[in-house]
Structure formats: structure tokens, C-alpha cells
Scaffold this motif. Structure first.
Motif, PDB file in Angstrom:
ATOM      1  N   ARG A 205       0.827  -1.209   0.000  1.00 31.07           N
ATOM      2  CA  ARG A 205       0.000   0.000   0.000  1.00 31.07           C
ATOM      3  C   ARG A 205       0.862   1.260   0.000  1.00 31.07           C
ATOM      4  NH1 ARG A 205      -2.026  -3.630   3.249  1.00 31.07           N
ATOM      5  NH2 ARG A 205      -0.943  -2.768   5.041  1.00 31.07           N
ATOM      6  N   PRO A 206       1.596   1.504  -1.103  1.00 30.85           N
ATOM      7  CA  PRO A 206       2.442   2.709  -1.159  1.00 30.85           C
ATOM      8  C   PRO A 206       1.580   3.975  -1.161  1.00 30.85           C
ATOM      9  CG  PRO A 206       2.284   1.674  -3.328  1.00 30.85           C
ATOM     10  CD  PRO A 206       1.604   0.741  -2.354  1.00 30.85           C
ATOM     11  N   ASN A 207       2.144   5.050  -0.628  1.00 23.75           N
ATOM     12  CA  ASN A 207       1.430   6.323  -0.571  1.00 23.75           C
ATOM     13  C   ASN A 207       1.964   7.296  -1.608  1.00 23.75           C
ATOM     14  OD1 ASN A 207      -0.620   6.257   1.458  1.00 23.75           O
ATOM     15  ND2 ASN A 207       1.031   5.934   2.942  1.00 23.75           N
ATOM     16  N   PRO A 208       1.179   7.634  -2.609  1.00 20.16           N
ATOM     17  CA  PRO A 208       1.648   8.595  -3.617  1.00 20.16           C
ATOM     18  C   PRO A 208       1.828   9.974  -2.985  1.00 20.16           C
ATOM     19  CG  PRO A 208      -0.691   8.148  -3.928  1.00 20.16           C
ATOM     20  CD  PRO A 208      -0.213   7.209  -2.850  1.00 20.16           C
ATOM     21  N   ARG A 209       2.912  10.663  -3.349  1.00 24.80           N
ATOM     22  CA  ARG A 209       3.262  11.945  -2.699  1.00 24.80           C
ATOM     23  C   ARG A 209       2.621  13.133  -3.402  1.00 24.80           C
ATOM     24  NH1 ARG A 209       4.408   9.968   2.090  1.00 24.80           N
ATOM     25  NH2 ARG A 209       6.107   8.447   2.055  1.00 24.80           N
ATOM     26  N   ILE A 210       1.291  13.094  -3.456  1.00 23.49           N
ATOM     27  CA  ILE A 210       0.538  14.117  -4.196  1.00 23.49           C
ATOM     28  C   ILE A 210       0.736  15.516  -3.605  1.00 23.49           C
ATOM     29  CG2 ILE A 210      -1.775  14.866  -4.879  1.00 23.49           C
ATOM     30  CD1 ILE A 210      -1.178  12.317  -6.208  1.00 23.49           C
ATOM     31  N   ALA A 211       0.557  15.643  -2.300  1.00 23.46           N
ATOM     32  CA  ALA A 211       0.657  16.971  -1.672  1.00 23.46           C
ATOM     33  C   ALA A 211       2.071  17.514  -1.826  1.00 23.46           C
ATOM     34  CB  ALA A 211       0.279  16.885  -0.193  1.00 23.46           C
ATOM     35  N   LEU A 212       3.062  16.647  -1.668  1.00 23.66           N
ATOM     36  CA  LEU A 212       4.450  17.090  -1.818  1.00 23.66           C
ATOM     37  C   LEU A 212       4.711  17.571  -3.246  1.00 23.66           C
ATOM     38  CD1 LEU A 212       7.311  17.370  -0.654  1.00 23.66           C
ATOM     39  CD2 LEU A 212       7.718  14.972  -1.310  1.00 23.66           C
ATOM     40  N   LEU A 292      12.884  24.516   1.249  1.00 32.71           N
ATOM     41  CA  LEU A 292      12.086  23.395   0.750  1.00 32.71           C
ATOM     42  C   LEU A 292      11.762  22.418   1.873  1.00 32.71           C
ATOM     43  CD1 LEU A 292      10.949  21.457  -1.467  1.00 32.71           C
ATOM     44  CD2 LEU A 292      13.311  20.675  -1.806  1.00 32.71           C
ATOM     45  N   ARG A 293      12.785  22.089   2.676  1.00 27.40           N
ATOM     46  CA  ARG A 293      12.584  21.131   3.762  1.00 27.40           C
ATOM     47  C   ARG A 293      11.575  21.656   4.777  1.00 27.40           C
ATOM     48  NH1 ARG A 293      17.199  17.461   6.231  1.00 27.40           N
ATOM     49  NH2 ARG A 293      18.316  19.368   6.759  1.00 27.40           N
ATOM     50  N   GLU A 294      11.675  22.962   5.077  1.00 25.71           N
ATOM     51  CA  GLU A 294      10.754  23.602   6.017  1.00 25.71           C
ATOM     52  C   GLU A 294       9.312  23.539   5.498  1.00 25.71           C
ATOM     53  OE1 GLU A 294      11.127  24.912   8.957  1.00 25.71           O
ATOM     54  OE2 GLU A 294       9.091  25.738   9.070  1.00 25.71           O
ATOM     55  N   ARG A 295       9.147  23.857   4.225  1.00 26.07           N
ATOM     56  CA  ARG A 295       7.799  23.838   3.621  1.00 26.07           C
ATOM     57  C   ARG A 295       7.255  22.409   3.599  1.00 26.07           C
ATOM     58  NH1 ARG A 295       3.508  23.759   2.912  1.00 26.07           N
ATOM     59  NH2 ARG A 295       2.148  24.451   1.242  1.00 26.07           N
ATOM     60  N   ALA A 296       8.132  21.442   3.274  1.00 32.32           N
ATOM     61  CA  ALA A 296       7.691  20.036   3.214  1.00 32.32           C
ATOM     62  C   ALA A 296       7.268  19.532   4.596  1.00 32.32           C
ATOM     63  CB  ALA A 296       8.797  19.166   2.642  1.00 32.32           C
ATOM     64  N   SER A 297       7.980  19.999   5.634  1.00 34.67           N
ATOM     65  CA  SER A 297       7.659  19.520   6.985  1.00 34.67           C
ATOM     66  C   SER A 297       6.268  19.976   7.401  1.00 34.67           C
ATOM     67  CB  SER A 297       8.705  19.991   7.988  1.00 34.67           C
ATOM     68  OG  SER A 297       8.545  21.368   8.245  1.00 34.67           O
ATOM     69  N   GLN A 298       5.779  21.082   6.820  1.00 32.78           N
ATOM     70  CA  GLN A 298       4.419  21.558   7.131  1.00 32.78           C
ATOM     71  C   GLN A 298       3.351  20.604   6.609  1.00 32.78           C
ATOM     72  OE1 GLN A 298       4.406  25.457   5.379  1.00 32.78           O
ATOM     73  NE2 GLN A 298       5.908  26.267   6.822  1.00 32.78           N
ATOM     74  N   ILE A 299       3.693  19.786   5.601  1.00 28.76           N
ATOM     75  CA  ILE A 299       2.739  18.780   5.139  1.00 28.76           C
ATOM     76  C   ILE A 299       3.231  17.383   5.518  1.00 28.76           C
ATOM     77  CG2 ILE A 299       1.732  20.142   3.280  1.00 28.76           C
ATOM     78  CD1 ILE A 299       3.599  18.614   1.350  1.00 28.76           C
ATOM     79  N   ALA A 300       4.042  17.321   6.580  1.00 28.04           N
ATOM     80  CA  ALA A 300       4.504  16.046   7.152  1.00 28.04           C
ATOM     81  C   ALA A 300       5.295  15.199   6.160  1.00 28.04           C
ATOM     82  CB  ALA A 300       3.332  15.251   7.724  1.00 28.04           C
ATOM     83  N   ALA A 301       6.007  15.861   5.239  1.00 25.15           N
ATOM     84  CA  ALA A 301       6.881  15.126   4.316  1.00 25.15           C
ATOM     85  C   ALA A 301       8.324  15.314   4.763  1.00 25.15           C
ATOM     86  CB  ALA A 301       6.702  15.647   2.890  1.00 25.15           C
ATOM     87  N   THR A 302       9.057  14.214   4.863  1.00 22.79           N
ATOM     88  CA  THR A 302      10.466  14.321   5.215  1.00 22.79           C
ATOM     89  C   THR A 302      11.306  14.258   3.948  1.00 22.79           C
ATOM     90  OG1 THR A 302      10.666  11.931   5.505  1.00 22.79           O
ATOM     91  CG2 THR A 302      10.139  13.226   7.464  1.00 22.79           C
ATOM     92  N   LEU A 303      12.341  15.090   3.902  1.00 25.58           N
ATOM     93  CA  LEU A 303      13.227  15.147   2.735  1.00 25.58           C
ATOM     94  C   LEU A 303      14.663  14.949   3.203  1.00 25.58           C
ATOM     95  CD1 LEU A 303      11.801  18.234   0.797  1.00 25.58           C
ATOM     96  CD2 LEU A 303      11.315  15.817   0.417  1.00 25.58           C
ATOM     97  N   THR A 304      15.424  14.189   2.420  1.00 31.89           N
ATOM     98  CA  THR A 304      16.814  13.912   2.763  1.00 31.89           C
ATOM     99  C   THR A 304      17.713  14.186   1.559  1.00 31.89           C
ATOM    100  OG1 THR A 304      16.037  12.107   4.188  1.00 31.89           O
ATOM    101  CG2 THR A 304      18.404  12.172   3.671  1.00 31.89           C
TER     102      THR A 304
END
Ligand SMILES: [Mg+2]
Length: 338
Positions: A205-212, A292-304
Motif C-alpha cells: 500500500r504505497p502512498n503517492p506523494r501528491i501533496a508534496l 524546501l525542507r521547512e515547507r515540506a515539513s508543514q505537510i509532514a513530508a520528510t526530505l533527505t
């Protein structure tokens, strides 16, 4: 009314379509932009004014892309929809309308196909996608599932694979390798631990990263794609499309503790070459990464950040280092039991 033991061949195509339509959540059945949905010769959809239409299609075939003894039907429906939504996410677009083709042998239980639609319909509804039609056809052997998704994006805000620039950071969302590890566990059929379930769930059940995907253009991301064929399978596609090279830091790869624990010898190879993570791979100017990382964290997306884009140097070189030392890896998909 067909009972729980009825098979697809026991009821007509039209009754099946009627029953499947009724399993869809309301949000996956109607949308102001869809004037005509399931039930006519074709669907009619009006995109928002001035938007470009993005189209993607992907098919899953039994024993090639999935195994019915590893997946439940609701998860199969989820995944069939997810792999298509992931491609829309990778373009920075918003998915709107989907059609589904079911190639069935007729031996399937009606309740199983309904469960498949529940999984596809729930994920569609969660992302505001209307299932506006499709087709049911008979196939001689293997179940075949096809989905087409239409999305929309403002012209000039499309994310492609071709914009990476020397000096850009290479960044990935979420973690890598969990899906391939989950598949290896399902193949083994043994691990029922919490870690095992987590990894199997990533595969089923992968989650597509639509919001990101939809925030990336505004954050100066230069190239994006979704990861279906593994990092070492997919990153070269960005390098070729953009005409650049790359240096990748293997020690920086985001890997779940559960994956390290259950695959102590293979976790790096699973992260580098395991497929079907459906995370987003992107490149971004180094001075824009923190924003970018800050904005992504607002939608609970982690970036590395996992590496850096370099000039082409006459070819699309991809070099790996680990703890400052050159790291050798085979390319191509990782087969745990190969
Ligand atoms: Mg893709």
C-alpha cells in the motif's frame, strides 16, 4: 442478489459494473467538473480554466506485478491506483479523474472485485479523484488491471526530469528500500513482526506523494520523478534528461530502522536498487534546500539530501561514495533471492 460465493462469470458485466460503482465512496463518484461519469459511452470532464491536462496510464498484471497469495484485494486496488497517482505527483500536478480497466478471468469472487474497488476508490477519494468510467473484459489467464489518471497543472509549473543543474542537491522524500524488503518478506511468507508488517505494508500500500508534488515548483525544485525502478534505476533517467552527472552519498540514504534490523547484510543494496518505493526524487539548488525542507515539513513530508549534481563531463556519470570512500554497486533491480 449474488451471495458471497458468486463468481464474476455468474453475473453479467452490467450487474458487476453496477455493483462496483456502488462500492465507490461518494467523493470518488461525483465532482462538479465531471458532467458525465460512469454509465454513458464516455465520460465528460471540464478542467479548471487555463489548466494543462496531464495524463498517465499504468497496468498491473498478475504474477508479473503482483501475486494474489501475497496481497489482499483492497490493498491491490489501492496499489493499482497509487502507482498512477504517483506519476501525476511527479509532474507537480493535481489528479482529478481516473478510469479503470479490469481484465478478469470470470473465476474471481464478486466480493473480491468489490474489495479491489473499495481500495482503489478510497485512495481516489482521499485525493479528490473521481472514477469516471472504465471497462471490464475477459482474459484467458492472468488478472490484468489498468488505470488511466488525468490531472491538471498550471502551464509553466510542470515538473519534469530535465531541469537538474550542476551544484543542485539530490533529494529524496520518505525512505528507500522498504517496498523491496517487504516483497522479500512476503515471498518468504514468514515474518509477522511489527517490523515485517511495516515493510510489507510499504510494498502493498504505497502512498503517492501528491501533496508534496504540488509544492515543489514553488520551492525552486529543478527536476523531479517518482521512484518506481529503484534509485540506481531511476536517477540515471534524470541525469540523461538533464545532461548532467551525479555524486551519491550512500551513507546519507534514508533507511528505516526496521529495514536495517531485518536485512543487516542487504539494506544498502535494497535502498539503492529496490523498486516500487513511489517516493519523489528531486533536484534543488543548494541554497533553496532548507526552505524546501521547512515547507515540506508543514505537510509532514520528510526530505533527505543524498548527493549532488555535477557537470556532464562528456557522459552522465553516476559515482557512489560511502564515508568518503568509493562505493561499488551493481546496477539494475535488486533481487533478494536472485
Ligand atoms: Mg514515474
Amino acid at each position: 442478489m449474488p451471495g458471497p460465493q458468486h463468481r464474476v462469470k455468474d453475473i453479467g458485466e452490467f450487474e458487476l459494473i453496477d455493483r462496483l460503482t456502488k462500492t465507490l465512496p461518494e467523493a470518488a463518484r461525483a465532482d462538479p467538473g465531471v458532467a458525465i461519469g460512469i454509465g454513458d459511452d464516455a465520460a465528460v470532464w471540464t478542467p479548471n480554466a487555463g489548466m494543462s491536462i496531464v495524463v498517465t496510464t499504468d497496468a498491473l498484471v498478475e504474477d508479473v506485478h503482483f501475486r494474489l497469495d501475497w496481497t489482499d484485494w483492497t490493498s491491490l486496488g489501492h496499489k493499482t491506483m497509487a502507482v498512477n497517482l504517483s506519476d501525476i505527483a511527479a509532474m507537480g500536478a493535481r489528479p482529478r479523474v481516473a478510469t479503470i480497466v479490469l481484465g478478469l478471468t470470470g473465476k474471481e469472487l464478486v466480493t473480491d472485485i468489490e474489495a479491489l474497488y473499495v481500495g482503489a476508490g478510497r485512495l481516489a477519494a482521499a485525493h479528490g479523484v473521481v472514477i469516471a468510467g472504465g471497462d471490464v473484459v475477459r482474459v484467458p489467464h492472468d488478472l490484468t488491471l489498468g488505470v488511466t489518471v488525468l490531472g491538471e497543472v498550471a502551464p509553466g509549473r510542470v515538473l519534469t526530469r530535465s531541469g537538474a543543474q550542476p551544484g543542485d542537491l539530490i533529494v529524496v522524500s520518505g525512505t528507500l528500500g522498504a517496498s523491496a524488503a517487504g516483497m522479500a518478506l512476503l515471498e518468504r511468507g514468514s515474518d509477522r513482526s511489527a517490523s515485517g508488517s511495516l515493510l510489507a505494508g510499504a510494498h502493498l500500500r504505497p502512498n503517492p506523494r501528491i501533496a508534496l508534488g504540488q509544492i515543489l515548483f514553488a520551492q525552486s525544485v529543478t527536476a523531479t520523478m517518482d521512484l518506481s525502478d529503484g534509485l540506481l534505476g531511476d536517477l540515471p533517467k534524470i541525469l540523461e534528461a538533464s545532461g548532467v552527472s551525479a555524486d551519491l552519498d550512500v551513507s546519507a540514504l534514508p533507511i528505516l530502522p526496521a529495514l536495517r534490523a531485518l536485512f543487516p547484510a542487504d539494506f544498502e543494496q535494497l535502498a539503492l536498487r529496490g523498486g516500487e518505493d513511489y517516493e519523489l526524487l528531486m533536484t534543488v539548488p543548494a541554497d533553496r534546500f532548507e526552505g524546501l525542507r521547512e515547507r515540506a515539513s508543514q505537510i509532514a513530508a520528510t526530505l533527505t539530501p543524498i548527493g549532488k549534481i555535477a557537470p556532464a563531463d562528456g557522459g552522465n556519470r553516476l559515482d557512489l561514495v560511502k564515508d568518503g570512500m568509493p562505493y561499488r554497486s551493481e546496477t539494475g533491480a535488486f533481487d533478494h533471492f536472485g
